[in-house]
Scaffold this motif. Sequence first.
Motif, PDB file in Angstrom:
ATOM      1  N   ASN A 111      30.000  34.611  46.429  1.00  0.00           N
ATOM      2  CA  ASN A 111      30.725  35.365  45.455  1.00  0.00           C
ATOM      3  C   ASN A 111      32.273  35.089  45.570  1.00  0.00           C
ATOM      4  O   ASN A 111      33.019  35.822  44.884  1.00  0.00           O
ATOM      5  CB  ASN A 111      30.301  36.536  45.541  1.00  0.00           C
ATOM      6  CG  ASN A 111      28.726  36.933  45.459  1.00  0.00           C
ATOM      7  OD1 ASN A 111      28.509  36.303  44.357  1.00  0.00           O
ATOM      8  ND2 ASN A 111      28.108  37.609  46.034  1.00  0.00           N
ATOM      9  N   ASP A 112      32.626  34.426  46.540  1.00  0.00           N
ATOM     10  CA  ASP A 112      34.142  34.646  46.912  1.00  0.00           C
ATOM     11  C   ASP A 112      34.841  33.664  45.782  1.00  0.00           C
ATOM     12  O   ASP A 112      34.260  32.949  45.396  1.00  0.00           O
ATOM     13  CB  ASP A 112      34.397  33.946  48.269  1.00  0.00           C
ATOM     14  CG  ASP A 112      34.193  34.687  49.345  1.00  0.00           C
ATOM     15  OD1 ASP A 112      34.198  35.966  49.395  1.00  0.00           O
ATOM     16  OD2 ASP A 112      33.663  34.326  50.558  1.00  0.00           O
ATOM     17  N   LEU A 113      36.059  34.114  45.550  1.00  0.00           N
ATOM     18  CA  LEU A 113      37.190  33.393  44.840  1.00  0.00           C
ATOM     19  C   LEU A 113      38.378  32.907  45.917  1.00  0.00           C
ATOM     20  O   LEU A 113      38.618  33.510  46.691  1.00  0.00           O
ATOM     21  CB  LEU A 113      37.676  34.640  43.802  1.00  0.00           C
ATOM     22  CG  LEU A 113      38.832  33.801  42.968  1.00  0.00           C
ATOM     23  CD1 LEU A 113      38.328  32.519  42.133  1.00  0.00           C
ATOM     24  CD2 LEU A 113      39.568  34.877  41.998  1.00  0.00           C
ATOM     25  N   SER A 114      38.699  31.496  45.732  1.00  0.00           N
ATOM     26  CA  SER A 114      39.522  31.126  46.481  1.00  0.00           C
ATOM     27  C   SER A 114      40.924  31.982  46.326  1.00  0.00           C
ATOM     28  O   SER A 114      41.275  32.330  45.630  1.00  0.00           O
ATOM     29  CB  SER A 114      39.848  29.529  46.287  1.00  0.00           C
ATOM     30  OG  SER A 114      40.148  29.658  45.069  1.00  0.00           O
ATOM     31  N   LEU A 152      34.571  29.344  51.337  1.00  0.00           N
ATOM     32  CA  LEU A 152      33.766  30.314  50.324  1.00  0.00           C
ATOM     33  C   LEU A 152      32.159  30.550  50.402  1.00  0.00           C
ATOM     34  O   LEU A 152      31.404  29.565  50.586  1.00  0.00           O
ATOM     35  CB  LEU A 152      34.181  29.864  48.643  1.00  0.00           C
ATOM     36  CG  LEU A 152      35.616  30.158  48.362  1.00  0.00           C
ATOM     37  CD1 LEU A 152      36.410  29.156  48.594  1.00  0.00           C
ATOM     38  CD2 LEU A 152      35.512  29.981  46.734  1.00  0.00           C
ATOM     39  N   ARG A 201      38.746  28.028  42.600  1.00  0.00           N
ATOM     40  CA  ARG A 201      37.576  27.679  42.914  1.00  0.00           C
ATOM     41  C   ARG A 201      36.604  29.000  43.328  1.00  0.00           C
ATOM     42  O   ARG A 201      37.142  29.941  44.217  1.00  0.00           O
ATOM     43  CB  ARG A 201      37.518  26.839  44.482  1.00  0.00           C
ATOM     44  CG  ARG A 201      38.442  25.733  44.018  1.00  0.00           C
ATOM     45  CD  ARG A 201      38.620  24.679  45.217  1.00  0.00           C
ATOM     46  NE  ARG A 201      39.361  23.485  44.777  1.00  0.00           N
ATOM     47  CZ  ARG A 201      40.687  23.495  44.472  1.00  0.00           C
ATOM     48  NH1 ARG A 201      41.441  24.460  44.864  1.00  0.00           N
ATOM     49  NH2 ARG A 201      41.037  22.143  44.094  1.00  0.00           N
ATOM     50  N   ASN A 202      35.309  29.185  42.635  1.00  0.00           N
ATOM     51  CA  ASN A 202      34.451  29.932  42.955  1.00  0.00           C
ATOM     52  C   ASN A 202      33.077  29.504  42.499  1.00  0.00           C
ATOM     53  O   ASN A 202      32.877  29.060  41.649  1.00  0.00           O
ATOM     54  CB  ASN A 202      34.894  31.066  41.860  1.00  0.00           C
ATOM     55  CG  ASN A 202      33.693  32.261  41.697  1.00  0.00           C
ATOM     56  OD1 ASN A 202      32.807  32.159  40.990  1.00  0.00           O
ATOM     57  ND2 ASN A 202      33.748  33.305  42.412  1.00  0.00           N
ATOM     58  N   ARG A 249      31.400  30.889  39.063  1.00  0.00           N
ATOM     59  CA  ARG A 249      32.030  30.300  37.832  1.00  0.00           C
ATOM     60  C   ARG A 249      32.129  28.681  37.778  1.00  0.00           C
ATOM     61  O   ARG A 249      32.059  28.191  36.655  1.00  0.00           O
ATOM     62  CB  ARG A 249      33.575  30.947  37.694  1.00  0.00           C
ATOM     63  CG  ARG A 249      33.301  32.500  37.725  1.00  0.00           C
ATOM     64  CD  ARG A 249      34.389  33.313  37.947  1.00  0.00           C
ATOM     65  NE  ARG A 249      35.451  33.292  36.926  1.00  0.00           N
ATOM     66  CZ  ARG A 249      36.673  33.457  36.933  1.00  0.00           C
ATOM     67  NH1 ARG A 249      37.122  33.793  38.353  1.00  0.00           N
ATOM     68  NH2 ARG A 249      37.635  33.305  36.208  1.00  0.00           N
ATOM     69  N   ASN A 250      32.419  28.221  38.966  1.00  0.00           N
ATOM     70  CA  ASN A 250      32.169  26.757  38.806  1.00  0.00           C
ATOM     71  C   ASN A 250      31.275  26.187  38.335  1.00  0.00           C
ATOM     72  O   ASN A 250      31.003  25.442  37.564  1.00  0.00           O
ATOM     73  CB  ASN A 250      32.740  26.015  40.291  1.00  0.00           C
ATOM     74  CG  ASN A 250      34.167  26.399  40.852  1.00  0.00           C
ATOM     75  OD1 ASN A 250      34.436  26.388  42.114  1.00  0.00           O
ATOM     76  ND2 ASN A 250      35.148  26.555  39.633  1.00  0.00           N
TER      77      ASN A 250
END
Length: 349
Positions: free
Chosen positions: A62-65, A59, A70-71, A74-75
Amino acid sequence: MLNICRECILKRDWEIVKPHILNVHKQVRALVDLPPEPPKAEKKNIKLKCNFCINECALSENDLSYCGLRNVERNQSGELPIPSKRKGYIHGYLDPIPTNCCNAWFCGGANNTYSYAAFLYGCSFNCLFCQNASHKQISKKYMVDVESLADRIYNNKKVSCICYFGGTPEVQLPFTINLANLILEKIKEEEHPRKFRVCWEWNGSGNKTLVDKCMQIAANSGGNIKFDLKSFNERLNLALCGVSNSRTLENFKYLAENYFGSRGEYMPEMSACTLLVPGYVNYEEVELIARFISEINPEIPYSLLVFHGDYQMRDLPITPRKQAEKCLETAKKYLMHVNLGNKFLLGFP
Ligand code: SF4
Ligand code: SF4
Ligand code: SF4
């Protein structure tokens, strides 16, 4: 929804079929704000890597898994804290034994006790027929601390097993391993340690080292690992579930060769099941799966599940009775313990 039949998926030019399939999954995943494919950031931009499952997400900021858990942003902000061996996204409830667990047809679980049904959020697949799609509604409110959950489960002496399912447990494997170990350690300290089984129900796409650890816990505790073998043909898995089944088949073979039959008691260490998706998972597919299992060990229990429309495949009917009977007959040619699950949908008692 898929707008392409089994024959075309398997036999038509893959260069034409593949983009169509990817596009269907992309549209479905966009409905719930999930990325179309596992993120593979360029090396210099990687902020977070995960190898818990076949998707091996890399990631950038800005990627979201692929699983949605997982991001980086946000995490870090605490909006969606990263799951770990100490914190997991989980919803649990008590299921009386004999349960509606898919293994109930052979499980030696203790009657008049409970299974702790541990529903884990997030999944490494994107099945269009998903029958547990609420796993996609990941929210901080479902985050649970491992110590307090282990205490809660341990202190209820009526709980005799835990069943991890979801979603699929692979996306939070370290948490499930830690929770199981904490409960088992507490039980070991009892004057007369009680039996407590640990079971996983999964799509099999997990990291090989981690799934091996799970298998050891299941085997030593008297539990079972059930693989959902959705298909044998990789193309079909990609079409129905959005992800390859290569890791699933590899893990199944590895674990079955190394652990099945090692315990020497009735409760089998492993089992498999397949959902009979009308028009797609027919007797030919079941034959390939049953042969694959039997070449490892024909004693591995195998359950065929009658399908009912769900999620993005509500347009499909219940598995026709003829298809179910033909699949059952086919599987029995290869395997010694075969079961038909959800048969009430066909009007069977
Ligand atoms: S011991 Fe395992 S297979 Fe049996 S009811 Fe409990 S969770 Fe299900
Ligand atoms: S593996 Fe199971 S939970 Fe995951 S998408 Fe498929 S059916 Fe749903
Ligand atoms: S569990 Fe799988 S899908 Fe989720 S972040 Fe890790 S590698 Fe990606």
